[in-house]
Design an enzyme around this catalytic site. Structure first.
Site, PDB file in Angstrom:
ATOM      1  N   HIS A  34       0.861  -1.185   0.000  1.00 33.64           N
ATOM      2  CA  HIS A  34       0.000   0.000   0.000  1.00 33.64           C
ATOM      3  C   HIS A  34       0.896   1.232   0.000  1.00 33.64           C
ATOM      4  O   HIS A  34       1.734   1.401   0.892  1.00 33.64           O
ATOM      5  CB  HIS A  34      -0.905  -0.015   1.237  1.00 33.64           C
ATOM      6  N   MET A  38       0.591  11.642  -0.864  1.00 35.14           N
ATOM      7  CA  MET A  38      -0.055  12.814  -0.261  1.00 35.14           C
ATOM      8  C   MET A  38       0.521  14.089  -0.862  1.00 35.14           C
ATOM      9  O   MET A  38       1.728  14.192  -1.066  1.00 35.14           O
ATOM     10  CB  MET A  38       0.170  12.810   1.256  1.00 35.14           C
ATOM     11  N   HIS A  67      -2.448   4.651  -3.310  1.00 39.52           N
ATOM     12  CA  HIS A  67      -3.569   5.362  -2.685  1.00 39.52           C
ATOM     13  C   HIS A  67      -3.320   6.860  -2.827  1.00 39.52           C
ATOM     14  O   HIS A  67      -2.470   7.428  -2.144  1.00 39.52           O
ATOM     15  CB  HIS A  67      -3.650   4.936  -1.213  1.00 39.52           C
ATOM     16  N   ASP A 176      -8.270   0.959   6.129  1.00 45.14           N
ATOM     17  CA  ASP A 176      -6.990   1.637   6.324  1.00 45.14           C
ATOM     18  C   ASP A 176      -7.076   2.556   7.528  1.00 45.14           C
ATOM     19  O   ASP A 176      -7.846   3.511   7.525  1.00 45.14           O
ATOM     20  CB  ASP A 176      -6.656   2.448   5.060  1.00 45.14           C
TER      21      ASP A 176
END
Length: 210
Positions: A34, A38, A67, A176
């Site tokens: 994962h 950001m 992600h 998560d």
């Protein structure tokens, strides 16, 4: 890939030695990696982007679930696909064009995930559940590792499982945030297919049976 799937989050890894940390994932039951991206806008922190993903892609054959905790994810699908993502998960809250983003990801031959912040209800995804491959339930507010799980968010997992069964959907349910030995059973019992674990995995405290 059998479920439940352990997907350790690199956000809690030692960034100075990512090769060794990826080996730790491979050697301790991890079936996916994962990767939290950001941008300092959608969430306060800034992490890493395409160059880092590209540089570690050659280190493992494990699938990369990238992600995107970023604004306007639709502008970056191509570059993350080229960097080596196998799955791209974006936030429902980050764009008005969620359905189109899922199409964009699928057009590149990748799995498409949609993430929900704690304040967003499952009902917001009513038009997307039939075409998404992963629904990621954030059980903490996105942006920082090591937070405590928000118990009410686990109820979303049970609801997503119910909706999947009632409608014949095919998405996997991912969780998560705040998953440790104290909370693991509750998220699995609710119906979680993919468990994202950061701090608890990398500090060795998470007990997971391969």
């Amino acid at each position: 890939m059998k479920t439940p799937i352990l997907s350790p989050s690199l956000l809690s890894a030692d960034f100075s030695n990512l090769g060794s940390e990826i080996k730790k994932i491979e050697n301790n039951c991890g079936q996916m990696v994962h990767i939290d991206v950001m941008d300092g806008s959608f969430v306060p922190q800034i992490t890493y982007g395409e160059p880092v993903i590209k540089s570690i892609r050659k280190l493992t054959k494990l699938p990369f679930d990238v992600h995107l905790m970023i604004e306007k994810p639709e502008l970056h699908i191509d570059s993350f696909a080229e960097a080596g993502a196998d799955m791209i998960t974006f936030h429902y809250e980050a764009s008005a064009h969620a359905h189109r983003i899922i199409q964009m990801i699928h057009e590149r031959g990748l799995k498409a995930g949609v993430a929900l912040c704690p304040a967003t209800p499952v009902s917001a995804l009513s038009e997307l559940l039939g075409c998404a491959d992963i629904i990621l339930v954030m059980t903490v507010n996105p942006g920082w590792g090591g937070q405590k799980i928000i118990p009410s968010c686990v109820d979303k997992v049970a609801l997503l499982k119910k909706l999947r069964e009632e409608n014949g959907y095919n998405y996997l349910i991912s969780v998560d945030g705040g998953v440790n030995n104290d909370t693991l059973k509750s998220v699995l019992d609710a119906g979680t297919d993919i468990v994202v674990s950061g701090s608890s995995f990398f500090n060795g405290s998470l007990k997971w049976s391969c």
